[in-house]
Design a protein around this motif. Structure first.
Motif, mmCIF file in Angstrom:
data_model
loop_
_atom_site.group_PDB
_atom_site.id
_atom_site.type_symbol
_atom_site.label_atom_id
_atom_site.label_comp_id
_atom_site.label_asym_id
_atom_site.label_seq_id
_atom_site.Cartn_x
_atom_site.Cartn_y
_atom_site.Cartn_z
ATOM 1 N N VAL A 172 0.563 -1.208 -0.195
ATOM 2 C CA VAL A 172 -0.285 -0.013 -0.190
ATOM 3 C C VAL A 172 0.575 1.002 0.301
ATOM 4 N N VAL A 231 -5.461 4.519 -2.795
ATOM 5 C CA VAL A 231 -5.057 3.566 -2.026
ATOM 6 C C VAL A 231 -6.549 4.396 -1.130
ATOM 7 N N ASP A 244 -5.981 4.159 5.032
ATOM 8 C CA ASP A 244 -4.564 4.024 4.862
ATOM 9 C C ASP A 244 -3.248 5.736 4.552
#
Length: 105
Positions: A47, A57, A61
């Motif tokens: 990621v 993403v 995150d």
């Protein structure tokens, strides 16, 4: 505690201000590899690599990365390299003695 609307607003600001370039620059400032950032933030290496390559993403995150760097005292503004915030570990306790004292106050 902030209201839900305030929480959402703050998250949107963080998402707007924290860019893939910031992520790579912040890692370099801290001397962290992608693997170390992954351990520190709980975000998968894949990621992080996708984010730094400017691919999509999940917002959660991105926030985890931004907040982890912010916990190290880094601040982010669009168009500028990451900077050190006012409450950074290792700053002088006596700010009057600093050459940039006027900026601190």
């Amino acid at each position: 505690m902030a209201s839900y609307a305030m929480k959402i607003t703050l998250e949107r600001i963080a998402l707007f201000q924290f860019t893939p370039t910031h992520c790579a620059q912040a890692r370099a400032m801290l001397g962290w590899s992608v693997d170390e950032l992954s351990r520190e933030s709980g975000v998968l290496v894949d990621v992080i690599e996708r984010f730094e390559a400017r691919r999509e993403v999940p917002d959660a995150d991105r926030l985890a990365l931004a907040y982890r760097f912010e916990s190290e005292g880094l601040v982010f503004f669009p168009g500028f390299a990451p900077g050190r915030g006012m409450s950074v570990r290792g700053t002088e306790s006596n700010s009057v003695g600093r050459t940039d004292f006027a900026m601190v106050e």
